[in-house]
Each structure stands twice: as structure tokens, then as C-alpha cells.
Design an enzyme around this catalytic site. Structure first.
Site, PDB file in Angstrom:
ATOM      1  N   ASP A  74      39.856  32.629  -5.803  1.00 24.70           N
ATOM      2  CA  ASP A  74      39.621  34.032  -5.479  1.00 24.70           C
ATOM      3  C   ASP A  74      40.028  34.977  -6.607  1.00 24.70           C
ATOM      4  OD1 ASP A  74      42.332  33.506  -5.228  1.00 24.70           O
ATOM      5  OD2 ASP A  74      42.392  33.793  -3.074  1.00 24.70           O
ATOM      6  N   ASP A 107      49.959  34.631   7.411  1.00 19.93           N
ATOM      7  CA  ASP A 107      49.125  34.726   8.619  1.00 19.93           C
ATOM      8  C   ASP A 107      48.154  33.546   8.743  1.00 19.93           C
ATOM      9  OD1 ASP A 107      47.423  35.237   6.546  1.00 19.93           O
ATOM     10  OD2 ASP A 107      46.831  37.248   7.205  1.00 19.93           O
ATOM     11  N   HIS A 160      46.120  32.394   6.254  1.00 19.45           N
ATOM     12  CA  HIS A 160      44.895  32.439   5.445  1.00 19.45           C
ATOM     13  C   HIS A 160      44.947  31.436   4.299  1.00 19.45           C
ATOM     14  CE1 HIS A 160      46.873  35.768   2.916  1.00 19.45           C
ATOM     15  NE2 HIS A 160      46.437  34.942   1.988  1.00 19.45           N
ATOM     16  N   GLU A 207      40.910  35.664   5.416  1.00 23.61           N
ATOM     17  CA  GLU A 207      41.846  36.242   6.374  1.00 23.61           C
ATOM     18  C   GLU A 207      41.537  35.760   7.790  1.00 23.61           C
ATOM     19  OE1 GLU A 207      44.377  37.586   5.297  1.00 23.61           O
ATOM     20  OE2 GLU A 207      44.095  39.390   4.100  1.00 23.61           O
TER      21      GLU A 207
HETATM   22  C1  GLP Z   1      47.277  35.158  -1.759  1.00 27.16           C
HETATM   23  C2  GLP Z   1      46.359  34.110  -2.403  1.00 27.16           C
HETATM   24  C3  GLP Z   1      46.479  32.781  -1.688  1.00 27.16           C
HETATM   25  C4  GLP Z   1      47.940  32.396  -1.582  1.00 27.16           C
HETATM   26  C5  GLP Z   1      48.712  33.443  -0.815  1.00 27.16           C
HETATM   27  C6  GLP Z   1      50.179  33.111  -0.672  1.00 27.16           C
HETATM   28  O1  GLP Z   1      46.749  35.615  -0.594  1.00 27.16           O
HETATM   29  N1  GLP Z   1      44.998  34.539  -2.397  1.00 27.16           N
HETATM   30  O2  GLP Z   1      45.733  31.803  -2.381  1.00 27.16           O
HETATM   31  O3  GLP Z   1      48.046  31.137  -0.940  1.00 27.16           O
HETATM   32  O4  GLP Z   1      48.586  34.674  -1.516  1.00 27.16           O
HETATM   33  O5  GLP Z   1      50.878  33.515  -1.811  1.00 27.16           O
HETATM   34  P1  GLP Z   1      52.309  32.961  -2.217  1.00 27.16           P
HETATM   35  O6  GLP Z   1      52.088  31.576  -2.714  1.00 27.16           O
HETATM   36  O7  GLP Z   1      52.764  33.875  -3.318  1.00 27.16           O
HETATM   37  O8  GLP Z   1      53.143  33.002  -1.010  1.00 27.16           O
END
Ligand code: GLP
Length: 260
Positions: A67, A136, A138, A143
Site C-alpha cells: 500500500d 482493528d 486490517h 479497513e
Molecule cells: C498500517 C499499514 C499496515 C500495518 C499497520 C500496523 O496500517 N498499512 O500494513 O500492518 O499499519 O502498523 P504497525 O506495524 O506500525 O503496528
């Protein structure tokens, strides 16, 4: 779905790196699906170490990132282009032209998304997708409520996800509201999936994804339908699992041929 609980995020990440290394050694032209966020960082550090110390060769590897924020130029410090360059690509010998990240500045989002899907197909499909998980539930930026068969497309972030990512931006207004993300269906077509989750902030999402009903309200729960999904957790992220003793027993009694 295999759930592996390790005492630290470093140990869990080392297993993830071993899975990637095993694939790249077996198939030097492997196609990797990559994730951003703080979660995959120790795994990326381990891959960099394996490249330096054990000559793990990324010269023929292709990658596709999950993404990117819409509206952020690649040089923006919070862009996923910047994140990948700084935390992984510039430390490996992966050719730049083999790395793909959704274009946050595209002026034709639907055409770009279709081309991204096509590029994944042309590369032979994803061999292994690395995932983190949002608080959440995702995956990528899919989402809650995302179609479980969705493809690469534009998504609007929930207030919670914007808040979770606020630490990368200087003002609230700067946090993008729109992103391009691989779809849940795109992710599910990867031959193998490795999801990492660390810290108690992820415990509820992990339990819902692994032991809850399969629902678009928890996009990661679709991984229950994947043939080769490995969930790598530290103790804190495993805190809400009901069957954790069982998962631990399975891992401790793996036959040698099944070891990672
Ligand atoms: C963002 C990214 C996800 C990631 C999530 C959690 O939403 N698009 O790919 O898994 O954050 O982030 P973190 O690993 O910093 O908790």
C-alpha cells in the site's frame, strides 16, 4: 493456519526472516509481497544481516508493496516509498526496477490499480506475502468492512487508523485520508502468507483474526481460509488467544522435517 508464539518480537521475526530466506534460496526469482509499519522492521533487519553475512542474494527477487498513501510524494518521510528505501531496499542488492510500490501521486487511480494487479500477474503472482495487522484487524489498508474478495483499489482510512499513524506526521491535517492498497483477494492469492504481530495493542485483533468468525469486520480473519498462513506472535500479542497452550504444544513437537 499455523500460530507460532515466541518470547520476543526478535525471535518471532527471525523465524519470519528464515521463511523468506528459505524461499529466496529455493527460488532466487521469488516474488515477495512486502509490508510497512513498525512490525516488519526486525524481520527486515534480519534479512539485511542474512544478505551481508550469508550472501542471501536478492539480485533476481521482485517485490510488490501492499500500500501507499495517496497524495504523498516518494520523498516524503512518511511515504511508504521512503520507508522501504531506508529500511530495506538500499541495504539489499534488489534491483530498483524490480521493486513496486503503489504510486501515491497517480492521477488515474483505477487505471493504476488495474496495472498494479496486472504487474503482479505478469511477475507470476506473489510467492510470499508479509503482513502486519492493524489494531482493528486490517491488513494492508483494508479497513474493517473491506470486501474479502477485493482487489487493489483506493480506500479511505478510518479515524482510528489515521490516529495510529499520526506519529509519522507533524500535524493532524497532514495525515492522508486516502490510500491505495492491494485488496484482500489480492493478498489471499499469495502462495504463502506470514503475518507478524507484536505487543498487547494487537492482542484483541489477533484473537479475532485467528479464533473469531471470518468476517469483513476483521479483514485478517480471512487468513483462516488460506492454505499456508503462518502467524508469528510475541507473548503480548498472543495474550487474548484461547488456544495458546495448544499452539505452543504443536510448535514444540514439530517433526524435524517441518521445522522452520
Ligand atoms: C498500517 C499499514 C499496515 C500495518 C499497520 C500496523 O496500517 N498499512 O500494513 O500492518 O499499519 O502498523 P504497525 O506495524 O506500525 O503496528
Amino acid at each position: 493456519m499455523e500460530v507460532i508464539i515466541q518470547s520476543s518480537s526478535q525471535e518471532a521475526s527471525a523465524l519470519g526472516a528464515r521463511l523468506v530466506a528459505r524461499l529466496v534460496r529455493r527460488k532466487p526469482s521469488a516474488v515477495l509481497g512486502l509490508a510497512t509499519g513498525s512490525t516488519p522492521l526486525p524481520l527486515y533487519r534480519d534479512l539485511i544481516r542474512l544478505h551481508r553475512e550469508e550472501k542471501l542474494d536478492f539480485g533476481a527477487v521482485t517485490s510488490f508493496n501492499l500500500d501507499e498513501y495517496l497524495g504523498l510524494p516518494p520523498a516524503h518521510p512518511a511515504s511508504y516509498h521512503h520507508f522501504m528505501r531506508e529500511n530495506l531496499f538500499r541495504h539489499l542488492n534488489i534491483p530498483e526496477e524490480n521493486t513496486h510500490i503503489p504510486d501515491g501521486l497517480t492521477t488515474d487511480v483505477p487505471a493504476f490499480c488495474q496495472a498494479y494487479e496486472e504487474a503482479i500477474r505478469m511477475a507470476g503472482g506473489l510467492d510470499l506475502q508479509i503482513l502486519g495487522i492493524g489494531g482493528d484487524g486490517h491488513i494492508g489498508f483494508n479497513e474493517p468492512g473491506s470486501s474479502l474478495v477485493s482487489r487493489t483499489r483506493i480506500k479511505s482510512l478510518t479515524p482510528r487508523t489515521r490516529q495510529d499513524n499520526a506519529r509519522y506526521f507533524s500535524t493532524e491535517d497532514e495525515i492522508p485520508r486516502h490510500v491505495i492498497t492491494m485488496g484482500v483477494g489480492t493478498i489471499m492469492e499469495s502462495q504463502e502468507i506470514v503475518l507478524l504481530a507484536f505487543g498487547e495493542g494487537k492482542a484483541e485483533a489477533v484473537a479475532a483474526a485467528v479464533e473469531g468468525p471470518i468476517t469483513a469486520s476483521v479483514p485478517a480473519s480471512i487468513l483462516q481460509l488460506h492454505e499456508r498462513a503462518t502467524i508469528l506472535l510475541d507473548e503480548a500479542a498472543a495474550g487474548d488467544l484461547r488456544r495458546s497452550a495448544y499452539y505452543r504444544w504443536i510448535y514444540d513437537h514439530k517433526p524435524a522435517w517441518q521445522e522452520i
